[in-house]
Design a protein around this motif. Sequence first.
Motif, short mmCIF file in Angstrom:
data_model
loop_
_atom_site.label_atom_id
_atom_site.label_comp_id
_atom_site.label_asym_id
_atom_site.label_seq_id
_atom_site.Cartn_x
_atom_site.Cartn_y
_atom_site.Cartn_z
N LEU A 74 -6.26 3.16 -2.19
CA LEU A 74 -5.82 1.90 -1.60
C LEU A 74 -6.21 1.86 -0.12
O LEU A 74 -6.11 2.86 0.58
N MET B 161 -5.82 -6.00 0.88
CA MET B 161 -5.71 -4.63 0.39
C MET B 161 -6.76 -4.46 -0.71
O MET B 161 -6.83 -5.27 -1.65
N LYS C 88 0.84 -1.21 0.00
CA LYS C 88 0.00 0.00 0.00
C LYS C 88 0.88 1.26 0.00
O LYS C 88 0.64 2.20 -0.76
#
Length: 339
Positions: A118, A139, A107
């Motif tokens: 994100l 994620m 990320k």
Amino acid sequence: MDKLYDVIIIGSGVVGNAIAREMSRYNLKIGVLEKELDVCNETSARNSGVLHAGFNNKPGTLMAKFCVEGNQGFDQVAKELGVPFKRCGKLVVGFSEEDKEKLIAMKEQGEKNGVKGLEIIGKDKIKEIEPNIDGEFAMWSKTTGILNPFLLTIALAENAAANGAEYYFGNEVIDIKRVDDIYNIKTEKDTYKTRWVVNAAGLYSDRVSKMLGIDDYTIHPCRGEYFILDEKVGSKLSLPAYPVPNPKEGGLGIHLTPTIDGNVFIGPSSEYIDERDDYSATQKIMDLLIKDGGRIFPHIRREDFIRNFAGIRPKLASKEEGGYHDFVIEMRDEAPNVL
């Protein structure tokens, strides 16, 4: 052939055709040479059909720069070309604390590259986004999308051709010589003359480079195998679901990807091979796809398998090195007027 081109592009995959389309905006005589009998016969046809967001790429590289720029501008490209495209998002799923640390690092890397939207999410949020995906956390990438790579590659070529670019299929390049500032490109059928050369030959780009006097590069073919699942499974998966990747392998791991047409892909594997055209499917890898894919997506049943296929990545990183090398986009003194 007596005709003199301003630019000849070698290779009519997605990259070669995108270059041909872009150059066809200008008053140039453009030719495209392709060893196969049509566009989109190799790497551009044999992949997951995912528009990546750009969080897997090392900050500062061309891969990172162009992945993010390409993602952000693709809605307009798809609209201009009439290519079906869905910005559905993507989950990168983890199970262990080590996975979680990698996701946090991924990320942060994506944010350095300029990727927007994100988010690290827990199990409940995973189930809210896609109830049929299993994982402890993930994620969530909102800007990832899916597309049809055949239609994209063909649309780029058709647009370039409509603008005047001339395509020559079944023309494998076997020799290149420069005489009086003009390149003579010899194929199995003819010799083509051009002021400039663009090498977009994918799996064979190193061989074309050697013909041009650049001997620095070696392509290492890396095969990835896939299963295609029946459309009735498509309703169970609304977006791509990936495991946390292993950076050493240089792939994104065996993942599940819905297609624009309603099927689901499982794959790809990652296996270095000797031949650049060995698209074999192997029982060992097929079993691996089922095992690894089923960890994230438990709705895999053998009766839903309708086809398998393989693609080959043209990698500059060897098996011993692992991982990726950056894209190579350059001009060199030893090969004037060559990109």
